[in-house]
Design an enzyme around this catalytic site. Structure first.
Site, PDB file in Angstrom:
ATOM      1  N   ASP A 192       0.850  -1.187   0.000  1.00  0.00           N
ATOM      2  CA  ASP A 192       0.000   0.000   0.000  1.00  0.00           C
ATOM      3  C   ASP A 192       0.887   1.237   0.000  1.00  0.00           C
ATOM      4  OD1 ASP A 192      -2.175   1.866   0.374  1.00  0.00           O
ATOM      5  OD2 ASP A 192      -3.297   0.249   1.337  1.00  0.00           O
TER       6      ASP A 192
ATOM      7  N   ASP B 113       3.925   2.454  -4.736  1.00  0.00           N
ATOM      8  CA  ASP B 113       2.942   3.180  -5.532  1.00  0.00           C
ATOM      9  C   ASP B 113       2.635   2.371  -6.786  1.00  0.00           C
ATOM     10  OD1 ASP B 113       1.417   4.899  -7.013  1.00  0.00           O
ATOM     11  OD2 ASP B 113       2.751   6.635  -6.802  1.00  0.00           O
TER      12      ASP B 113
ATOM     13  N   CYS C 181     -20.833  -0.390  -8.162  1.00  0.00           N
ATOM     14  CA  CYS C 181     -20.921   0.834  -8.966  1.00  0.00           C
ATOM     15  C   CYS C 181     -20.858   0.556 -10.469  1.00  0.00           C
ATOM     16  CB  CYS C 181     -19.814   1.803  -8.577  1.00  0.00           C
ATOM     17  SG  CYS C 181     -20.029   2.546  -6.936  1.00  0.00           S
TER      18      CYS C 181
ATOM     19  N   TYR D  21     -15.747   6.352 -11.006  1.00  0.00           N
ATOM     20  CA  TYR D  21     -15.306   5.183 -10.236  1.00  0.00           C
ATOM     21  C   TYR D  21     -15.906   3.907 -10.815  1.00  0.00           C
ATOM     22  CZ  TYR D  21     -14.584   2.037  -6.271  1.00  0.00           C
ATOM     23  OH  TYR D  21     -14.228   0.964  -5.488  1.00  0.00           O
TER      24      TYR D  21
ATOM     25  N   LYS E  29     -14.031   0.666 -12.820  1.00  0.00           N
ATOM     26  CA  LYS E  29     -14.198  -0.716 -12.379  1.00  0.00           C
ATOM     27  C   LYS E  29     -14.700  -1.597 -13.522  1.00  0.00           C
ATOM     28  CE  LYS E  29     -12.967  -0.655  -8.012  1.00  0.00           C
ATOM     29  NZ  LYS E  29     -11.777  -1.434  -7.570  1.00  0.00           N
TER      30      LYS E  29
ATOM     31  N   ARG F 190     -30.335   0.282  -4.297  1.00  0.00           N
ATOM     32  CA  ARG F 190     -29.278  -0.675  -4.681  1.00  0.00           C
ATOM     33  C   ARG F 190     -29.224  -1.806  -3.663  1.00  0.00           C
ATOM     34  NH1 ARG F 190     -23.418   1.680  -5.597  1.00  0.00           N
ATOM     35  NH2 ARG F 190     -24.304   2.123  -7.664  1.00  0.00           N
TER      36      ARG F 190
END
Length: 327
Positions: free
Chosen positions: A32, A50, A117, A146, A150, A282
């Site tokens: 991370d 990164d 999403c 976003y 995805k 949702r």
């Protein structure tokens, strides 16, 4: 021991997934940009890297048997509205570099965490909209940048699976919540943010702001179910994306009432209908999850909410335990 890498190991879900995998015999390298905020990592090795940089991704993923790809620039609805270009830019780089590094390293299995999403907005335009099935994703109309990233990465994974014979699993996560999650600021998700607002009220109660009119609905999945689902998915033969979510639907107004009841406080709500609320309805359809994994998320909202609120309350009051935040 199975050599396992968890990207995004400094985040909320990653912090829970690392010890779960270790209990199942994995040697875990966490990756991370930062260490976990609310707990100490138990990873056998933790690397600050990164993943927007191809060389960094190649280095940290080399030699892995299994990779759980959780790393992403993400947050709640406040963040997705505040930084859409940053989210799209960073996550496309992270995802592309991760998939390519796994290909080069001949990783046995890659588990990619997608999101609810990806589902079309036209299927979520009323509070009582039907639960979302995996096959419903096209014609495409994802939730903001976003969601587009995805869905794009899901297509990338399908392409690499077909072209290179890679074993790639895809989990579509639905509103994961639990201890160790951010509960204030733009990156906080709705359930945790509402818990934080109630926890900050005096014992006599008070008023909190709630975005929207309270009638929008969601199904929230407890983090323990999420990590178990990711583990089961990694060991399955599932060729297609699978929902990891709860079928228990709740309105936001009811959710706030449940939080107030859990806290034992008298809370009044000031609704802000001009604030972004996302889809009006949702929830997760778990038929494919049950059929494929022989299992589906089962923690009730009452139980998960109690564990989550108690942890947030302890954190707000400075009495939390760093060793274990969940049930």
């Amino acid at each position: 021991m199975m050599r396992t890498v968890v990207t995004g190991a400094g985040g909320f879900i990653g912090s829970h997934l690392v010890p779960y995998l270790q209990r199942h015999g994995c040697r875990v390298r966490g990756v991370d940009l930062k260490y976990p905020e609310f707990t100490e990592t138990t990873a056998d090795e933790f690397v600050l890297a990164d993943l927007r940089q191809p060389d960094a991704a190649a280095e940290v993923l080399a030699g892995a048997d299994v990779v759980f790809a959780l790393a992403a620039n993400m947050g709640g609805i406040g963040w997705t509205h505040a930084a859409p270009a940053e989210i799209m830019h960073d996550n496309l780089l992270i995802s592309t570099n991760t998939v390519e590094a796994c290909r080069r390293s001949a990783t046995s299995t890659l588990v990619y965490t997608s999101s609810a999403c990806v589902y079309p907005g036209y299927l979520q335009n009323r509070p009582d909209a039907p639960a979302l099935r995996e096959a419903d994703v096209f014609p495409a109309d994802p939730d903001m940048e976003y969601g587009w990233e995805k869905l794009t990465t899901e297509i990338l994974c399908d392409s690499f699976r077909a072209a290179h014979g890679m074993d790639i699993k895809i989990a579509r996560l639905h509103a994961i919540y639990g201890p160790w999650g951010c509960y204030e600021g733009l990156r906080a998700k709705s359930l945790s943010m509402l818990c934080g607002k109630v926890a900050r009220l005096p014992s006599t109660g008070g008023e909190i702001e709630v975005w929207g009119d309270g009638q929008q609905t969601r199904s929230y999945c407890y983090v323990d179910d999420c990590v178990e689902g990711l583990w089961r998915l990694s060991r399955s033969s599932a060729p297609a994306p699978i929902n990891l979510g709860s079928i228990e639907r709740v309105t936001i107004a009811d959710l706030v009432s449940r939080i107030a009841h859990t806290a034992g406080k008298s809370v009044t709500f000031r609704y802000l209908p001009d604030k972004p609320v996302g889809p009006l309805g949702r929830s997760s359809d778990n038929d494919l999850c049950q059929a494929t994994l022989g299992w589906a998320p089962r923690t009730s909202l009452a139980d998960g909410l109690r564990h989550t609120y108690e942890w947030i309350e302890r954190d707000v009051t400075g009495t939390r335990d760093l060793v274990r935040g969940g049930a």
